[in-house]
Write a protein that holds these residues in place. Structure first.
Motif, mmCIF file in Angstrom:
data_model
loop_
_atom_site.group_PDB
_atom_site.id
_atom_site.type_symbol
_atom_site.label_atom_id
_atom_site.label_comp_id
_atom_site.label_asym_id
_atom_site.label_seq_id
_atom_site.Cartn_x
_atom_site.Cartn_y
_atom_site.Cartn_z
ATOM 1 N N TRP A 209 -23.055 -80.909 -80.461
ATOM 2 C CA TRP A 209 -23.128 -81.542 -79.135
ATOM 3 C C TRP A 209 -24.201 -82.630 -79.139
ATOM 4 O O TRP A 209 -23.977 -83.745 -78.661
ATOM 5 C CB TRP A 209 -23.446 -80.495 -78.072
ATOM 6 N N LEU A 210 -25.369 -82.323 -79.705
ATOM 7 C CA LEU A 210 -26.453 -83.296 -79.734
ATOM 8 C C LEU A 210 -26.087 -84.518 -80.558
ATOM 9 O O LEU A 210 -26.276 -85.664 -80.108
ATOM 10 C CB LEU A 210 -27.715 -82.638 -80.304
ATOM 11 N N ALA A 211 -25.577 -84.300 -81.770
ATOM 12 C CA ALA A 211 -25.251 -85.429 -82.646
ATOM 13 C C ALA A 211 -24.241 -86.356 -81.994
ATOM 14 O O ALA A 211 -24.387 -87.589 -82.021
ATOM 15 C CB ALA A 211 -24.720 -84.910 -83.979
ATOM 16 N N ASN A 212 -23.216 -85.777 -81.390
ATOM 17 C CA ASN A 212 -22.187 -86.605 -80.746
ATOM 18 C C ASN A 212 -22.710 -87.296 -79.496
ATOM 19 O O ASN A 212 -22.332 -88.440 -79.196
ATOM 20 C CB ASN A 212 -20.962 -85.754 -80.433
ATOM 21 N N ARG A 213 -23.581 -86.618 -78.762
ATOM 22 C CA ARG A 213 -24.184 -87.242 -77.576
ATOM 23 C C ARG A 213 -25.029 -88.447 -77.983
ATOM 24 O O ARG A 213 -24.957 -89.516 -77.359
ATOM 25 C CB ARG A 213 -25.034 -86.213 -76.825
ATOM 26 N N LEU A 214 -25.826 -88.297 -79.032
ATOM 27 C CA LEU A 214 -26.646 -89.416 -79.495
ATOM 28 C C LEU A 214 -25.778 -90.584 -79.946
ATOM 29 O O LEU A 214 -26.076 -91.749 -79.639
ATOM 30 C CB LEU A 214 -27.569 -88.960 -80.628
ATOM 31 N N LEU A 215 -24.707 -90.287 -80.677
ATOM 32 C CA LEU A 215 -23.800 -91.358 -81.116
ATOM 33 C C LEU A 215 -23.202 -92.101 -79.928
ATOM 34 O O LEU A 215 -23.045 -93.327 -79.961
ATOM 35 C CB LEU A 215 -22.694 -90.776 -81.994
ATOM 36 N N SER A 216 -22.887 -91.361 -78.868
ATOM 37 C CA SER A 216 -22.308 -91.999 -77.680
ATOM 38 C C SER A 216 -23.304 -92.930 -76.995
ATOM 39 O O SER A 216 -22.918 -93.811 -76.228
ATOM 40 C CB SER A 216 -21.817 -90.937 -76.683
ATOM 41 N N GLU A 217 -24.602 -92.720 -77.293
ATOM 42 C CA GLU A 217 -25.657 -93.544 -76.708
ATOM 43 C C GLU A 217 -26.135 -94.627 -77.675
ATOM 44 O O GLU A 217 -27.119 -95.327 -77.407
ATOM 45 C CB GLU A 217 -26.836 -92.655 -76.291
ATOM 46 N N GLY A 218 -25.445 -94.743 -78.818
ATOM 47 C CA GLY A 218 -25.811 -95.761 -79.787
ATOM 48 C C GLY A 218 -26.948 -95.369 -80.713
ATOM 49 O O GLY A 218 -27.553 -96.224 -81.356
ATOM 50 N N ALA A 219 -27.235 -94.055 -80.797
ATOM 51 C CA ALA A 219 -28.298 -93.558 -81.669
ATOM 52 C C ALA A 219 -27.692 -92.592 -82.683
ATOM 53 O O ALA A 219 -26.501 -92.268 -82.621
ATOM 54 C CB ALA A 219 -29.384 -92.861 -80.853
ATOM 55 N N ILE A 220 -28.511 -92.143 -83.635
ATOM 56 C CA ILE A 220 -28.043 -91.157 -84.601
ATOM 57 C C ILE A 220 -29.026 -89.994 -84.658
ATOM 58 O O ILE A 220 -30.178 -90.119 -84.212
ATOM 59 C CB ILE A 220 -27.881 -91.755 -86.017
ATOM 60 N N LEU A 221 -28.568 -88.886 -85.213
ATOM 61 C CA LEU A 221 -29.443 -87.761 -85.529
ATOM 62 C C LEU A 221 -29.884 -87.958 -86.975
ATOM 63 O O LEU A 221 -29.095 -87.789 -87.899
ATOM 64 C CB LEU A 221 -28.687 -86.442 -85.345
ATOM 65 N N PRO A 222 -31.144 -88.351 -87.201
ATOM 66 C CA PRO A 222 -31.542 -88.766 -88.548
ATOM 67 C C PRO A 222 -31.954 -87.610 -89.457
ATOM 68 O O PRO A 222 -32.356 -86.537 -88.994
ATOM 69 C CB PRO A 222 -32.737 -89.681 -88.277
ATOM 70 N N ALA A 223 -31.864 -87.866 -90.742
ATOM 71 C CA ALA A 223 -32.351 -86.912 -91.734
ATOM 72 C C ALA A 223 -33.822 -86.618 -91.473
ATOM 73 O O ALA A 223 -34.592 -87.494 -91.068
ATOM 74 C CB ALA A 223 -32.162 -87.481 -93.133
ATOM 75 N N GLY A 224 -34.215 -85.368 -91.706
ATOM 76 C CA GLY A 224 -35.591 -84.962 -91.471
ATOM 77 C C GLY A 224 -35.845 -84.419 -90.088
ATOM 78 O O GLY A 224 -36.942 -83.913 -89.806
ATOM 79 N N SER A 225 -34.850 -84.511 -89.218
ATOM 80 C CA SER A 225 -35.025 -84.027 -87.848
ATOM 81 C C SER A 225 -35.060 -82.510 -87.784
ATOM 82 O O SER A 225 -34.302 -81.823 -88.470
ATOM 83 C CB SER A 225 -33.882 -84.517 -86.955
ATOM 84 N N ILE A 226 -35.920 -82.002 -86.937
ATOM 85 C CA ILE A 226 -35.882 -80.607 -86.503
ATOM 86 C C ILE A 226 -35.044 -80.568 -85.240
ATOM 87 O O ILE A 226 -35.223 -81.401 -84.343
ATOM 88 C CB ILE A 226 -37.298 -80.093 -86.185
ATOM 89 N N VAL A 227 -34.112 -79.620 -85.164
ATOM 90 C CA VAL A 227 -33.321 -79.459 -83.947
ATOM 91 C C VAL A 227 -33.514 -78.040 -83.433
ATOM 92 O O VAL A 227 -33.098 -77.071 -84.082
ATOM 93 C CB VAL A 227 -31.818 -79.723 -84.182
ATOM 94 N N LEU A 228 -34.175 -77.917 -82.296
ATOM 95 C CA LEU A 228 -34.250 -76.625 -81.598
ATOM 96 C C LEU A 228 -32.974 -76.480 -80.791
ATOM 97 O O LEU A 228 -32.705 -77.292 -79.899
ATOM 98 C CB LEU A 228 -35.471 -76.577 -80.678
ATOM 99 N N THR A 229 -32.181 -75.452 -81.119
ATOM 100 C CA THR A 229 -30.813 -75.394 -80.600
ATOM 101 C C THR A 229 -30.691 -74.709 -79.243
ATOM 102 O O THR A 229 -29.587 -74.576 -78.735
ATOM 103 C CB THR A 229 -29.894 -74.705 -81.617
ATOM 104 N N GLY A 230 -31.806 -74.313 -78.642
ATOM 105 C CA GLY A 230 -31.753 -73.767 -77.293
ATOM 106 C C GLY A 230 -32.173 -72.312 -77.223
ATOM 107 O O GLY A 230 -31.984 -71.534 -78.174
ATOM 108 N N GLY A 231 -32.749 -71.939 -76.092
ATOM 109 C CA GLY A 231 -33.235 -70.579 -75.893
ATOM 110 C C GLY A 231 -32.116 -69.560 -75.957
ATOM 111 O O GLY A 231 -31.037 -69.767 -75.410
ATOM 112 N N LEU A 232 -32.401 -68.425 -76.601
ATOM 113 C CA LEU A 232 -31.406 -67.362 -76.757
ATOM 114 C C LEU A 232 -31.606 -66.235 -75.754
ATOM 115 O O LEU A 232 -30.795 -65.307 -75.692
ATOM 116 C CB LEU A 232 -31.454 -66.807 -78.188
#
Length: 259
Positions: A209-232
């Protein structure tokens, strides 16, 4: 739509609330029609004003428990900066540097390749993940009494404040993240529990969801990123002197305590 001056003024207001540890009124009080587009513009302006080194992204409200707790209808994202990372050895969090922190256990993904094209499946996302970490996120809204609308939360960088990462586990060795259970301990007692599936059905899908959302905004999810996927689980108050440990099946544990 807000103009650039209005966006800057609101971003500075939130930054002042954070720096002075004095909560402010929600932005939608004076801007009832604030759009998500404007809210993300305020978020980005605030990140630019802070001038901190980029570390990754955090996802907010990927679990039904958190959406229900905070009355937010759908997920959002915020930026992580290097200064938000808490030392994993001590897990020490300066309570005086925050306003009213809450703690939640999360699964963190470490992205090893730039994501420059849409991702359609969990297995497609898996090819971009190098490792997985047990994590605790400490969220801290800059608004009064944790009362806000979705647009307010987005503008406030999705309440990002601090995070702690456990030791990374190579993705090839992790269990099915949908079935990964977590126990959240506080001061020696289990206070909550959850599953990886609580994050949009699968932490990999949350990252999708995040990667596609960023692409829709003209950005990318870059290598080296930490992604906190949400509270469980639900989020729990980080009171002075309180200690938290999150134990994840197959991922190890991570801890934090408030000084």
């Amino acid at each position: 739509m807000l103009n650039d001056t209005e966006i800057d003024v609101l971003a500075r207001r939130l930054l002042a609330a954070e720096s002075e540890r004095m909560p402010t009124a929600v932005l939608t009080e004076a801007h009832a029609g604030l759009s998500e587009r404007d809210a993300y513009a305020i978020q980005r302006a605030g990140i630019a004003l802070r001038g901190q080194r980029f570390a990754g992204y955090k996802l907010g409200y990927t679990s039904a428990a958190m959406r229900q707790q905070m009355n937010i209808e759908h997920p959002n994202y915020g930026f992580l900066s290097a200064n938000m990372l808490v030392d994993e050895v001590t897990g020490a969090v300066d309570r005086d540097a925050l306003i009213h922190p809450l703690v939640e256990p999360e699964i963190a993904l470490l992205i090893e390749r730039d994501i420059v094209e849409p991702v359609s499946t969990r297995m497609a996302m898996a090819r971009y993940v190098g490792a997985v970490c047990a994590a605790l996120e400490i969220v801290d809204t800059r608004y009064t009494d944790y009362q806000f609308r979705a647009q307010d939360n987005i503008a406030d960088n999705s309440s990002a404040a601090r995070f702690v990462l456990g030791a990374p586990v190579p993705f090839s060795r992790v269990p099915d993240l949908r079935l990964t259970g977590v126990l959240l301990w506080s001061n020696g007692e289990v206070v909550d529990q959850g599953l990886g599936a609580n994050a949009l059905g699968d932490p990999l899908l949350a990252a999708t969801w995040l990667a596609n959302r960023l692409l829709s905004e003209g950005a990318i999810l870059p290598a080296g990123s930490i992604v906190l996927t949400g509270g469980l689980t639900r989020a729990h108050p980080g009171l002075r002197g309180s200690a938290f440990v999150a134990e994840f099946a197959g991922l190890g544990s991570v801890r934090a305590h408030f000084l």
